[in-house]
Design a protein around this motif. Structure first.
Motif, short mmCIF file in Angstrom:
data_model
loop_
_atom_site.label_atom_id
_atom_site.label_comp_id
_atom_site.label_asym_id
_atom_site.label_seq_id
_atom_site.Cartn_x
_atom_site.Cartn_y
_atom_site.Cartn_z
N GLY A 292 9.20 11.89 -12.77
CA GLY A 292 9.22 12.19 -11.23
C GLY A 292 7.83 11.94 -10.60
N SER A 293 6.79 11.88 -11.33
CA SER A 293 5.54 11.89 -10.78
C SER A 293 5.23 10.83 -9.82
N THR A 294 4.03 10.81 -9.11
CA THR A 294 3.93 9.74 -8.08
C THR A 294 3.49 8.37 -8.93
N ARG A 295 4.01 7.38 -8.01
CA ARG A 295 3.72 6.03 -8.45
C ARG A 295 2.63 5.34 -7.41
N GLN A 296 1.85 6.19 -6.79
CA GLN A 296 1.18 5.69 -5.47
C GLN A 296 0.03 4.83 -5.88
N GLY A 297 -0.36 3.76 -5.06
CA GLY A 297 -1.64 2.98 -5.39
C GLY A 297 -1.29 1.88 -4.37
N VAL A 298 -2.27 0.90 -4.76
CA VAL A 298 -2.14 -0.39 -4.15
C VAL A 298 -1.44 -1.58 -4.98
N TYR A 299 -0.31 -2.23 -4.68
CA TYR A 299 0.31 -3.18 -5.39
C TYR A 299 0.31 -4.58 -5.14
N CYS A 300 0.19 -5.57 -5.81
CA CYS A 300 0.33 -6.78 -5.38
C CYS A 300 1.53 -7.22 -6.10
N LEU A 301 2.45 -7.82 -5.70
CA LEU A 301 3.71 -8.23 -6.36
C LEU A 301 4.15 -9.48 -5.68
N THR A 302 5.38 -10.12 -6.36
CA THR A 302 6.28 -10.91 -5.78
C THR A 302 7.41 -10.66 -5.06
N ALA A 303 8.26 -11.54 -4.29
CA ALA A 303 9.51 -11.04 -3.72
C ALA A 303 10.46 -10.69 -4.50
N ASP A 304 10.21 -11.60 -5.71
CA ASP A 304 11.41 -11.20 -6.77
C ASP A 304 11.00 -10.27 -7.80
N GLY A 305 10.01 -9.21 -7.53
CA GLY A 305 9.77 -8.14 -8.18
C GLY A 305 8.77 -8.17 -9.34
N ALA A 306 7.84 -9.32 -9.58
CA ALA A 306 6.79 -9.45 -10.43
C ALA A 306 5.69 -8.73 -10.16
N PHE A 307 5.20 -7.91 -11.00
CA PHE A 307 4.00 -7.19 -10.85
C PHE A 307 2.84 -8.13 -11.11
N LEU A 308 1.80 -8.12 -10.09
CA LEU A 308 0.58 -9.13 -10.19
C LEU A 308 -0.59 -8.15 -10.37
N ALA A 309 -0.78 -7.16 -9.62
CA ALA A 309 -2.20 -6.33 -9.68
C ALA A 309 -1.96 -5.00 -9.36
N TYR A 310 -2.86 -4.18 -9.78
CA TYR A 310 -2.68 -2.70 -9.03
C TYR A 310 -4.10 -1.80 -9.03
N TRP B 169 0.88 -1.16 0.08
CA TRP B 169 0.02 0.07 -0.18
C TRP B 169 0.95 1.26 0.06
N GLU B 170 0.86 1.99 -1.19
CA GLU B 170 2.01 2.99 -1.32
C GLU B 170 1.17 4.28 -1.60
N MET B 171 1.18 5.23 -0.85
CA MET B 171 0.63 6.38 -1.08
C MET B 171 1.43 7.61 -0.84
N ASP B 172 1.18 8.80 -1.36
CA ASP B 172 1.82 9.95 -1.39
C ASP B 172 1.16 10.66 0.20
N GLY B 173 2.08 10.66 1.16
CA GLY B 173 1.82 10.62 2.40
C GLY B 173 1.44 9.37 2.88
N HIS B 174 2.28 8.95 4.05
CA HIS B 174 2.22 7.62 4.54
C HIS B 174 0.73 7.03 4.82
N PRO B 175 0.38 5.72 4.09
CA PRO B 175 -0.78 5.37 4.44
C PRO B 175 -1.25 4.83 5.80
N LEU B 176 -0.13 4.83 6.51
CA LEU B 176 -0.39 4.56 8.21
C LEU B 176 -0.28 5.76 8.92
N GLY B 177 0.09 6.86 8.24
CA GLY B 177 0.30 8.19 8.70
C GLY B 177 -0.85 9.16 8.01
N CYS B 178 -0.14 10.06 7.54
CA CYS B 178 -0.75 11.44 7.13
C CYS B 178 -1.04 11.21 5.50
N THR B 179 -2.30 10.92 5.18
CA THR B 179 -2.50 10.44 3.87
C THR B 179 -3.64 11.15 3.41
#
Lengths: 84, 331
Positions: free
Chosen positions: B56-74, A74-84
């Protein structure tokens, strides 16, 4: 405009001007504990904190590799467990 | 935010995550910038998805991935339960399509990280104090305040942050010879850090923090309430006017706030074992990422308390710590 209405308008105006520069009301010590508890999240708002979140993606990789599991990141701008 | 409370209280989601995933949470502001093994790994994985961080824009979101870096879902940041469930089910399906030998425990080796990028990693101060900071929109009642019935999807739940105090800073709060009734100004770095970085409306997203000049009026005192052989108890009292214009009537955003708190120092253990603070007052205006404020001036409350010692999630750095020097300087 009647005298009564003019007086009401004037009174409201004086109140508005008078309150504009006042500092915030001091916090009543009798209300302190209640306010503190009110602002903090109840359990129903904070259940997500009970999941075993890791805050290091590298540690997540190591654990996922050891356990044979995928990672949910779970990766957000602003930590998702903090200020987001 | 309210969405995370709903998504991660959903029994179906919690069950799947606890049993079938390793869960991690990170701040993209750091992750997309850091120049070390973790940053490179994250960007390589994320670039397999729709957000490639152009410019340099955001890559934010919810990712499912493997330990060796394969993308599974977003899924882009919407964590409402139905979307979260859909994403993790999709991720799980993609995982289960991978060859068995790739999915078994120990199939992938992940070594030690090595040197981290100090510009984009943050750790709580050694020997310091970590406080949790909660912010909530309030309403007034005849008896005081209540939780605001504002739209629960936008600002109706308690937002979180952390306040970091260095060891020398929290120790400076305790008078060397405490006497009941002593009244001392809270040391400037602590007071300014609270005013500038922790009294902001974060209830709808990342808040604009206050510039030094926007602290128009501020005072914070520590009064010695009680001294015994075992403890020293301080009462904090103060107020501040924070506003984007020197003329608060013209300011597009502001907070007129009173503070009160209790700090208890254990003289035997030589540590602070209670640090409860409340700040409440009228807030107005919106920040860049916090549109949708209630109209006019409405009450906003901030509460501080000590973070549990062994809590992983309470190692999350303060929002203001992105510029760590400025955060600690807090002029």
């Amino acid at each position: 405009m009647s005298f009564k209405i003019r007086w009401s308008v004037l009174a409201a105006l004086i109140t508005a001007i008078g309150s504009a520069g006042l500092a915030a009301e001091p916090i009543d010590t009798a209300q302190f504990e209640k306010l503190h508890a009110l602002i903090k999240p109840p359990e129903s708002e904070a259940f997500w904190t009970t999941l075993p979140w890791l805050t290091s993606l590298w540690e997540a990789r190591q654990q996922a590799a050891a356990e044979g599991k995928p990672i949910l990141l779970w990766e957000m701008d602003g930590h998702p467990l903090g200020c987001t | 935010m309210a969405g995370r409370a709903r998504a991660f209280a959903d029994a179906r989601i919690v069950k799947i995550l606890k049993t079938q995933f390793v869960t991690a949470a990170c701040d993209d502001w750091y992750q997309r910038r850091r120049q070390d093994a973790e940053g490179e790994f994250f960007r390589r994985m994320a670039d397999q998805g729709p957000r490639k961080g152009a410019g340099g824009s955001t890559r934010q979101g919810v990712y499912c991935l493997t330990a060796d870096g394969a993308f599974l879902a977003y899924r882009p940041g919407n964590v409402e339960p139905e979307y979260m469930l859909e994403t993790i089910e999709k991720g799980l399906a993609a995982w289960q399509k991978l060859p068995t030998e790739r999915r078994r425990p120990g199939a992938v080796e992940v070594g030690e990280h090595g040197k981290t990028d100090p510009t984009y990693t943050r750790d709580p101060p050694e020997g310091g104090l970590v406080l949790r900071v909660f912010t909530r929109a309030l309403d007034r009642t005849t008896e005081g305040y209540c939780d605001s019935p504002c739209d629960k999807a936008r600002g109706g739940s308690s937002q979180r942050d952390h306040l970091w105090l260095k060891e020398a800073e929290w120790k400076s709060l305790i008078p060397s010879r405490p006497v009941a009734g002593q009244r001392n100004a809270v040391p400037t770095p602590i007071a300014r850090r609270i005013f500038r970085f922790h009294l902001a409306d974060s209830t709808r997203g990342e808040p604009n923090l206050w510039a030094s000049a926007e602290v128009r009026r501020a005072e914070l005192f520590a009064v010695v309430e009680c001294v015994t052989a075992e403890q020293v108890v301080l009462r904090l009292e103060g107020s501040a006017l924070l506003s984007t214009d020197a003329d608060e009537q013209k300011a597009g955003r502001g907070y007129d706030v009173a503070l009160s708190g209790i700090v208890r120092y254990d003289r035997q253990a030589k540590k602070i074992d209670r640090f409860d603070v409340v700040a409440v007052g009228d807030h107005w205006g919106e920040g860049r990422y916090t549109p949708g404020a209630r109209p006019g001036r409405t009450p906003l409350g901030v509460a501080f308390d000590l973070a549990p010692a062994e809590s992983t999630i309470d190692r999350v750095p303060p929002q203001g710590a992105r510029e760590i020097s400025a955060y600690y300087r807090a002029e």
